[in-house]
Scaffold this motif. Sequence first.
Motif, short mmCIF file in Angstrom:
data_model
loop_
_atom_site.label_atom_id
_atom_site.label_comp_id
_atom_site.label_asym_id
_atom_site.label_seq_id
_atom_site.Cartn_x
_atom_site.Cartn_y
_atom_site.Cartn_z
N LYS A 297 0.83 -1.21 0.00
CA LYS A 297 0.00 0.00 0.00
C LYS A 297 0.86 1.25 0.00
CE LYS A 297 -3.75 2.29 2.52
NZ LYS A 297 -4.66 2.22 3.71
N ALA A 298 1.94 1.23 0.78
CA ALA A 298 2.84 2.40 0.84
C ALA A 298 3.42 2.71 -0.54
CB ALA A 298 3.97 2.13 1.84
N VAL A 299 3.87 1.69 -1.23
CA VAL A 299 4.47 1.89 -2.55
C VAL A 299 3.42 2.33 -3.56
CG1 VAL A 299 5.67 0.74 -4.45
CG2 VAL A 299 6.34 0.27 -2.09
N SER A 300 2.21 1.76 -3.44
CA SER A 300 1.13 2.14 -4.35
C SER A 300 0.78 3.62 -4.21
CB SER A 300 -0.11 1.28 -4.07
OG SER A 300 -1.18 1.66 -4.90
N ILE A 301 0.75 4.12 -2.97
CA ILE A 301 0.46 5.54 -2.74
C ILE A 301 1.57 6.41 -3.32
CG2 ILE A 301 0.22 7.30 -0.96
CD1 ILE A 301 -1.23 5.22 0.74
N LEU A 302 2.81 6.01 -3.06
CA LEU A 302 3.94 6.75 -3.63
C LEU A 302 3.83 6.82 -5.15
CD1 LEU A 302 7.21 5.67 -1.76
CD2 LEU A 302 6.23 7.97 -1.91
N ALA A 303 3.52 5.69 -5.76
CA ALA A 303 3.44 5.64 -7.22
C ALA A 303 2.34 6.55 -7.75
CB ALA A 303 3.21 4.20 -7.67
N SER A 304 1.20 6.58 -7.07
CA SER A 304 0.10 7.42 -7.54
C SER A 304 0.46 8.90 -7.46
CB SER A 304 -1.17 7.14 -6.73
OG SER A 304 -1.02 7.53 -5.38
N VAL A 305 1.20 9.27 -6.41
CA VAL A 305 1.62 10.68 -6.28
C VAL A 305 2.62 11.04 -7.38
CG1 VAL A 305 2.86 12.32 -4.82
CG2 VAL A 305 1.20 10.76 -3.79
N TRP A 306 3.61 10.18 -7.60
CA TRP A 306 4.64 10.48 -8.60
C TRP A 306 4.09 10.39 -10.03
CZ3 TRP A 306 9.44 12.47 -8.27
CH2 TRP A 306 10.05 12.51 -7.00
N ARG A 307 3.15 9.51 -10.27
CA ARG A 307 2.60 9.38 -11.63
C ARG A 307 1.79 10.60 -12.05
NH1 ARG A 307 3.18 5.11 -14.65
NH2 ARG A 307 3.86 3.11 -13.78
N ASP A 308 1.21 11.28 -11.08
CA ASP A 308 0.40 12.47 -11.38
C ASP A 308 1.13 13.76 -10.99
OD1 ASP A 308 -1.74 11.01 -12.43
OD2 ASP A 308 -2.58 10.68 -10.43
N ALA B 277 7.12 26.09 -1.16
CA ALA B 277 5.99 26.02 -0.23
C ALA B 277 4.96 24.96 -0.63
CB ALA B 277 5.32 27.40 -0.12
N PRO B 278 4.69 24.76 -1.94
CA PRO B 278 3.74 23.69 -2.30
C PRO B 278 4.17 22.30 -1.84
CG PRO B 278 4.04 25.19 -4.14
CD PRO B 278 5.08 25.55 -3.11
N LEU B 279 5.47 22.06 -1.75
CA LEU B 279 5.95 20.75 -1.33
C LEU B 279 5.55 20.47 0.11
CD1 LEU B 279 7.55 18.15 -1.71
CD2 LEU B 279 9.65 19.42 -1.18
N ARG B 280 5.61 21.48 0.97
CA ARG B 280 5.19 21.30 2.36
C ARG B 280 3.73 20.85 2.43
NH1 ARG B 280 6.55 22.81 7.55
NH2 ARG B 280 8.45 23.88 6.85
N LYS B 281 2.89 21.48 1.62
CA LYS B 281 1.47 21.12 1.60
C LYS B 281 1.28 19.68 1.09
CE LYS B 281 -0.04 25.89 0.81
NZ LYS B 281 -0.74 26.82 -0.11
N LEU B 282 2.05 19.30 0.07
CA LEU B 282 1.95 17.96 -0.48
C LEU B 282 2.33 16.91 0.56
CD1 LEU B 282 1.56 16.28 -3.20
CD2 LEU B 282 4.06 16.34 -3.35
N LEU B 283 3.42 17.14 1.28
CA LEU B 283 3.88 16.19 2.28
C LEU B 283 2.90 16.10 3.45
CD1 LEU B 283 7.68 17.14 2.36
CD2 LEU B 283 6.62 15.19 1.22
N LEU C 229 12.19 16.40 6.03
CA LEU C 229 12.14 16.09 4.60
C LEU C 229 12.43 17.33 3.76
CD1 LEU C 229 9.03 13.72 4.44
CD2 LEU C 229 11.41 13.20 5.03
N LEU C 230 11.89 18.48 4.18
CA LEU C 230 12.16 19.73 3.45
C LEU C 230 13.64 20.08 3.54
CD1 LEU C 230 9.09 21.91 4.48
CD2 LEU C 230 9.52 20.87 2.25
#
Length: 383
Positions: A70-81, A123-129, A192-193
Amino acid sequence: MDVHGKAKSPGTALILTGGGARAAYQVGVLLAVAKLSRNSHRNPFPILCGTSAGAINAAGVACLADNFGKAVSILASVWRDMRAHDIYRADALGIGRSGARWLSSLTLGWLIHNPPHSLLDNAPLRKLLTRHLDFKGIDRSIARGALHAVSISASGYESGENISFFQAHPSAQPWRRVQRLGIRAQIGVDHLLASSAIPFIFPATRIHREYFGDGSMRQLAPISPAIHLGAERVLIIGGSRKNEHLERRRVESHPSLAQIAGHALSSIFLDGLAVDIERMQRINLTLSSIPPELRENAGIPLRPVKTLIISPSERLDRIAADHAGALPWAVRALLRGVGAMNRHGGALTSYLLFEKPFTRTLIDLGYADTMARSVEVGDFLNL
């Protein structure tokens, strides 16, 4: 963890390196590992070590380490879009303001009391994380025995030290070596930032009393956090083709600013890992000629560490050059001004190309490269 609360041998570590948008390749590798696993819930990497963009991927797995698939699937969905505006301000107004502030600082520096901190606003990266990561899951995964430790590396601008912030089982101990430390911490967005703050491009992040930047800077031994945390074998996902040697050609034109910047960033992100891998292989070779009992009697505090390296089979800078047109026009205009919108500037572009045509290509490449070595990977990870 056993019934007495003692840690079992952590076993295998995953090392995820830096490289901005290039980190999409790592997700493809992880998708293949999940595909090859007989139990997709089981996390095959009790130790996760991430640097720069790799820190974000490592944290993504750590937050759901009790359900690796599930963790990898979520990562993949974020990176694919992925879109550039998810990571930094890519609109004309944001880019224009940044350019104007830098121009003013360079021409009227003596009048500017608040100089720019970076070329781009992340700043958008903080919101994404914040939106996608549940950091409470790290402690939950450690308590359930699905994770031994997660380490995030960042570079202190004041101290000059490379710090590995780690959240781990109580048995994990801090460490200190020349210019590098391991410090126990509760991993969060700021770590992470800080770890992914590419110098000049993204702003430094303050953690406690010091400002930190990209963890790849001054990272003398990228593999060492995994070893300090108890790893006996290490899977390393690299960011460039293995043993890549380019032909030296005669050139007439001076290198562009983009080519110089790409060269510098590649040195930060790629060279330290290659040297550390070579160093560890030499140590392993030396230790193989010394019987274990002699090492123990002589008090040699070293142990052989098995490694498997998965690297792109194609040059990522050339892939980036092919997809550079996917960037927003304001970013393209900025990069064109420094010579990054051509084949020679592809290295710089590859670090900033957070657009799905590029990230999807890299995910597919990482998946294909790993599946091509499925037997080797399966045996190494005991999948």
